[in-house]
Design a protein around this motif. Structure first.
Motif, PDB file in Angstrom:
ATOM      1  N   SER A  35       0.845  -1.194   0.000  1.00 56.64           N
ATOM      2  CA  SER A  35       0.000   0.000   0.000  1.00 56.64           C
ATOM      3  C   SER A  35       0.877   1.240   0.000  1.00 56.64           C
ATOM      4  N   GLN A  36       0.309   2.323  -0.531  1.00 62.37           N
ATOM      5  CA  GLN A  36       1.035   3.606  -0.542  1.00 62.37           C
ATOM      6  C   GLN A  36       0.054   4.712  -0.885  1.00 62.37           C
ATOM      7  N   GLY A  37       0.087   5.788  -0.107  1.00 63.25           N
ATOM      8  CA  GLY A  37      -0.720   6.961  -0.438  1.00 63.25           C
ATOM      9  C   GLY A  37      -2.193   6.685  -0.573  1.00 63.25           C
ATOM     10  N   GLY A  38      -2.718   5.772   0.235  1.00 64.78           N
ATOM     11  CA  GLY A  38      -4.137   5.458   0.170  1.00 64.78           C
ATOM     12  C   GLY A  38      -4.514   4.440  -0.880  1.00 64.78           C
ATOM     13  N   ALA A  39      -3.545   3.973  -1.644  1.00 60.41           N
ATOM     14  CA  ALA A  39      -3.793   2.968  -2.682  1.00 60.41           C
ATOM     15  C   ALA A  39      -3.205   1.636  -2.251  1.00 60.41           C
ATOM     16  N   THR A  40      -3.861   0.543  -2.624  1.00 58.71           N
ATOM     17  CA  THR A  40      -3.411  -0.796  -2.263  1.00 58.71           C
ATOM     18  C   THR A  40      -3.361  -1.683  -3.501  1.00 58.71           C
ATOM     19  N   VAL A  41      -2.275  -2.401  -3.630  1.00 55.83           N
ATOM     20  CA  VAL A  41      -2.142  -3.389  -4.697  1.00 55.83           C
ATOM     21  C   VAL A  41      -2.469  -4.751  -4.102  1.00 55.83           C
ATOM     22  N   THR A  42      -3.412  -5.449  -4.705  1.00 51.06           N
ATOM     23  CA  THR A  42      -3.794  -6.784  -4.245  1.00 51.06           C
ATOM     24  C   THR A  42      -3.160  -7.850  -5.129  1.00 51.06           C
ATOM     25  N   LEU A  43      -3.263  -9.083  -4.669  1.00 54.90           N
ATOM     26  CA  LEU A  43      -2.756 -10.191  -5.474  1.00 54.90           C
ATOM     27  C   LEU A  43      -3.499 -10.278  -6.801  1.00 54.90           C
ATOM     28  N   GLY A  44      -4.791  -9.942  -6.777  1.00 58.75           N
ATOM     29  CA  GLY A  44      -5.564  -9.926  -8.019  1.00 58.75           C
ATOM     30  C   GLY A  44      -5.045  -8.888  -8.998  1.00 58.75           C
ATOM     31  N   ASP A  45      -4.606  -7.724  -8.472  1.00 57.30           N
ATOM     32  CA  ASP A  45      -4.018  -6.696  -9.340  1.00 57.30           C
ATOM     33  C   ASP A  45      -2.751  -7.217 -10.012  1.00 57.30           C
ATOM     34  N   VAL A  46      -1.935  -7.928  -9.226  1.00 58.86           N
ATOM     35  CA  VAL A  46      -0.698  -8.485  -9.779  1.00 58.86           C
ATOM     36  C   VAL A  46      -1.022  -9.531 -10.854  1.00 58.86           C
ATOM     37  N   ASP A  47      -2.030 -10.382 -10.571  1.00 56.76           N
ATOM     38  CA  ASP A  47      -2.444 -11.369 -11.565  1.00 56.76           C
ATOM     39  C   ASP A  47      -2.857 -10.695 -12.871  1.00 56.76           C
ATOM     40  N   ALA A  48      -3.625  -9.601 -12.744  1.00 54.39           N
ATOM     41  CA  ALA A  48      -4.084  -8.882 -13.935  1.00 54.39           C
ATOM     42  C   ALA A  48      -2.907  -8.291 -14.707  1.00 54.39           C
ATOM     43  N   PHE A  49      -1.932  -7.752 -13.974  1.00 57.82           N
ATOM     44  CA  PHE A  49      -0.737  -7.199 -14.630  1.00 57.82           C
ATOM     45  C   PHE A  49       0.030  -8.288 -15.373  1.00 57.82           C
ATOM     46  N   MET A  50       0.174  -9.453 -14.742  1.00 58.07           N
ATOM     47  CA  MET A  50       0.971 -10.523 -15.330  1.00 58.07           C
ATOM     48  C   MET A  50       0.342 -11.098 -16.596  1.00 58.07           C
ATOM     49  N   GLN A  51      -0.950 -10.837 -16.798  1.00 55.15           N
ATOM     50  CA  GLN A  51      -1.592 -11.298 -18.030  1.00 55.15           C
ATOM     51  C   GLN A  51      -1.000 -10.618 -19.265  1.00 55.15           C
TER      52      GLN A  51
END
Length: 322
Positions: A35-51
């Protein structure tokens, strides 16, 4: 995060602690990564990026801590900017609504193609592979493997004439005593790699060498193992043949896996193209009036366009009426 999740976490936290409860309530894809500055990266976000990364390259990608850090920082920056956009209510504009819908359609279209590719099963192509081998045996030849040793006379700091004279001298010495060729490499060669490879070049007839060098290497035989000076963009080379393995015809069994891979790839490519063509060949139902207005609509949006000129005037070239 939905309100019911906060309620469940609060109830659980009194007993087990908030960190444990968060992991129990959230699905695996909702687990926070950073998390940073009120934003959070989830495992689902990482999965979406890796696509966006080809499947065969993902292992190499996550083997680098630096790449992972860069990825997470990029996602966080995007999320923080998106958060600011929502606070400014930019997401409520018609422009944002249609842009988000187009992005959603693009993602779903890619997922549909991925599912289509995953479900494609190539038939047994063994018989076709044998036909391909018999019809094109010349494609399945192991090339000749020629190893040479060379002396390079560079033209750096020399004229072409001086370089050629030195190369001819070296060639004459090599012809007198081919067994002393390595001494000539150490004495004369300007190749900076001679300390490690002693002038030896494997697979010397391949495309990884400049054409003049490869051609000269291919011309060497046991009867004529020393070349005349060969001019390339690097200078003049004198080559000595060390070893020559003749080209070999592969058997069908040796070539089979390669042929089958090519045929399967071609089959999948053809099926995918046919699938997309079926979509593209469906009847079109255009709106001519809207299509005709596109040039005028976006030409006026181009940088430097004169917004003071009405559309009718810019289209016809006439002055605007007063």
């Amino acid at each position: 995060m939905p309100r019911y999740i906060f309620t469940a976490i609060a109830a659980c936290a009194a007993i087990a602690g908030p960190a444990v409860c968060l992991a129990q309530v959230l699905s695996p894809l909702e687990q926070p990564v950073v998390s940073q500055g009120g934003a959070t990266v989830t495992l689902g976000d990482v999965d979406a990026f890796m696509q966006h990364i080809p499947a065969e390259k993902r292992t190499g990608f996550v083997n680098s801590a630096e790449r992972i850090e860069t990825m997470l920082k990029d996602i966080l920056r995007t999320k923080q900017l998106a958060l600011q956009a929502r606070q400014l209510k930019l997401d409520q504009s018609a422009e944002a609504r249609f842009a988000l819908k187009l992005a959603e359609d693009d993602t779903l279209a890619k997922m549909r193609l991925m599912r289509y590719n995953a479900e494609l099963k190539a038939p047994d192509l063994s018989a076709l592979a044998r036909e391909e081998y018999l019809a094109h045996k010349d494609r399945y030849i192991i090339p000749a493997d020629v190893t040479v040793q060379h002396v390079l006379v560079s033209v750096q700091g020399r004229s072409l004439e001086d370089a050629l004279k030195l190369a001819e001298t070296i060639r004459a010495e090599a012809a007198k005593d081919p067994s002393a060729f390595e001494d000539l490499v150490q004495k004369y060669s300007d190749d900076p790699s001679k300390g490690s490879n002693h002038g030896r070049m494997k697979d010397a007839t391949s495309e990884k060498y400049v054409p003049e060098f490869a051609k000269a290497a291919n011309a060497l035989t046991q009867a004529t193992p020393i070349s005349s000076p060969v001019k390339t963009k690097y200078g003049y080379h004198i080559l000595k043949l060390l070893d020559r393995k003749p080209e070999q015809q592969q058997t069908f069994e040796q070539a089979k896996d390669k042929i089958l891979t090519t045929l399967r790839d071609q089959y999948i490519s053809d099926q995918r193209r046919n699938f997309l063509n079926e979509l593209s060949n469906k009847p079109l139902d255009p709106n001519p009036d809207v299509i005709g207005s596109l040039h005028e609509r976006y030409a006026r949006m181009a940088p430097g366009a004169d917004d003071s000129v009405p559309p009718s005037a810019s289209a016809s070239g006439d002055a605007a009426p007063r």
